[in-house]
Design an enzyme around this catalytic site. Structure first.
Site, short mmCIF file in Angstrom:
data_model
loop_
_atom_site.label_atom_id
_atom_site.label_comp_id
_atom_site.label_asym_id
_atom_site.label_seq_id
_atom_site.Cartn_x
_atom_site.Cartn_y
_atom_site.Cartn_z
N ASP A 12 51.52 9.42 5.00
CA ASP A 12 50.80 9.14 6.25
C ASP A 12 50.35 10.45 6.89
OD1 ASP A 12 49.71 7.67 8.40
OD2 ASP A 12 51.49 8.05 9.61
N SER A 13 49.42 10.35 7.81
CA SER A 13 48.97 11.52 8.55
C SER A 13 50.10 12.06 9.44
CB SER A 13 47.78 11.14 9.44
OG SER A 13 48.16 10.07 10.29
N TYR A 44 44.61 12.14 11.97
CA TYR A 44 43.50 12.04 11.01
C TYR A 44 42.34 11.22 11.61
CZ TYR A 44 45.92 13.81 6.79
OH TYR A 44 46.55 14.58 5.85
N GLY A 45 42.68 10.36 12.56
CA GLY A 45 41.69 9.44 13.11
C GLY A 45 40.47 10.11 13.69
N CYS A 75 48.24 5.18 5.26
CA CYS A 75 47.50 5.60 6.45
C CYS A 75 46.10 5.02 6.29
CB CYS A 75 47.44 7.12 6.49
SG CYS A 75 46.34 7.80 7.73
N ASN A 76 45.66 4.28 7.27
CA ASN A 76 44.35 3.64 7.16
C ASN A 76 43.22 4.66 7.12
OD1 ASN A 76 44.61 0.44 7.70
ND2 ASN A 76 46.26 1.57 8.68
N GLU A 155 52.61 6.68 20.35
CA GLU A 155 53.44 7.84 20.02
C GLU A 155 54.18 8.38 21.23
OE1 GLU A 155 51.44 11.01 17.77
OE2 GLU A 155 51.00 9.32 16.44
N CYS A 187 45.87 0.19 11.52
CA CYS A 187 46.42 1.50 11.89
C CYS A 187 47.93 1.39 11.80
CB CYS A 187 45.98 1.87 13.30
SG CYS A 187 46.71 3.42 13.86
N THR A 188 48.53 2.44 11.27
CA THR A 188 49.99 2.46 11.08
C THR A 188 50.78 2.13 12.35
OG1 THR A 188 49.71 4.83 11.50
CG2 THR A 188 50.06 4.13 9.22
N HIS A 189 50.23 2.50 13.50
CA HIS A 189 50.99 2.38 14.75
C HIS A 189 50.98 0.98 15.37
CE1 HIS A 189 50.38 6.64 14.28
NE2 HIS A 189 50.86 6.96 15.47
N1 DGL Z 1 47.94 6.96 10.47
C1 DGL Z 1 46.67 6.82 11.13
C2 DGL Z 1 45.99 5.53 10.63
O1 DGL Z 1 46.63 4.60 10.18
C3 DGL Z 1 46.78 6.83 12.63
C4 DGL Z 1 47.15 8.16 13.24
C5 DGL Z 1 46.11 9.26 13.00
O2 DGL Z 1 44.99 9.17 13.56
O3 DGL Z 1 46.41 10.17 12.25
O4 DGL Z 1 44.79 5.45 10.67
#
Ligand code: DGL
Length: 272
Positions: A12-13, A44-45, A75-76, A155, A187-189
């Protein structure tokens, strides 16, 4: 059949991907997880596809060097930007899975005519979900919006309160999402705010299914590993490893939110 006890590399990011690592380890307790969160480059978004690709390709090498049997891009944003490249480069020796295909596979089997997708700017502007839905079920209408405030909000521990509910309601009331029958949390969150998202639709009296991607992704990964005879021995209780490219006390504390229990982060400074 000889068991394959090598670890699954989950990427993941940051540490939001621990939601997916958790689902995978709950569903397949005999599998060892090697998690890597690129906290040095989070989020990463907001990054370009080119930057994301270069980070992800370096981290894929880390998984390969650590003898992972499979790489799951949990990570999406990374799946949207870097999966085709990674698949092309490594799939002959190391299968690579992403988090978009499982959601698409799940959703096209349902009777929806219109589906919504929310995620980071990188995920939504890539149109990766739109393309995959279009090739799997062309008649399905896809409505997507970027919801960039949500990941940092979660977060910081802002969920299940009035502030988070207000922000969520404001995004979900966007006219672009009108008429959806299901919503993909891309999104992971977002699993952490699933209840608040469902509450919004309940209050609107709209019958929208909120798809909890973590379970869908874990089930897809298990099915893939069964099919390709990659499962570990059933008598194992392996210890997982959680690595990050940058370490702060705040990252360490936040693991609890995403994994449901505190895990120890190991700093692996792969960027020097
Ligand atoms: N892990 C990212 C996703 O699922 C979300 C957090 C980020 O922007 O890095 O897109």
């Amino acid at each position: 059949m000889k068991p394959d006890n090598r670890p699954i590399g989950i990427f993941d990011s940051g540490i939001g991907g621990l939601t997916i690592a958790r689902s995978v380890s709950m569903l397949m307790p005999h599998e060892q997880v090697l998690f890597f969160g690129d906290t040095a480059h989070l989020p990463y978004g907001d990054k370009s596809a080119e930057s994301i690709k270069s980070y992800v390709s370096r981290i894929a090498d880390f998984f390969i060097d650590n003898d992972c049997k499979l790489i799951l891009l949990a990570c999406n944003s990374a799946s949207a930007a870097a999966y085709p490249m990674l698949h092309r480069l490594h799939s002959e020796t190391h299968p690579v899975l992403n988090v978009i295909d499982p959601n698409v596979e799940y959703a096209v089997k349902q009777a929806y005519k219109t589906i919504g997708v929310i995620g980071t700017k990188a995920t939504v502007t890539s149109r990766a979900f739109n393309r995959k839905f279009a090739s799997a079920k062309p008649e399905l209408k896809v409505k997507s919006i970027a919801t960039p405030l949500l990941a940092p909000m979660i977060e910081e521990g802002y969920f299940n309160n009035n502030i988070s509910q207000t922000i969520i309601n404001s995004y979900l009331s966007n006219k672009k999402l009108d008429g959806i029958e299901a919503l993909v949390l891309a999104c992971t969150h977002y699993p952490l705010i699933k209840n608040e998202i469902s509450r919004y639709y309940a209050e609107q009296k709209s019958n929208v299914e909120v798809i909890d991607s973590t379970d869908v992704i874990a089930a897809y990964t298990q099915k893939y590993m069964q099919k390709h005879k990659m499962l570990a021995a059933a008598d194992r209780h392996p210890e997982h490893q959680f690595c990050v490219s940058d370490f702060t006390v705040s990252f360490q504390k936040t693991t609890n939110i995403f994994y449901g229990e505190a895990v120890k982060l190991t700093h692996v400074p792969i960027w020097g």
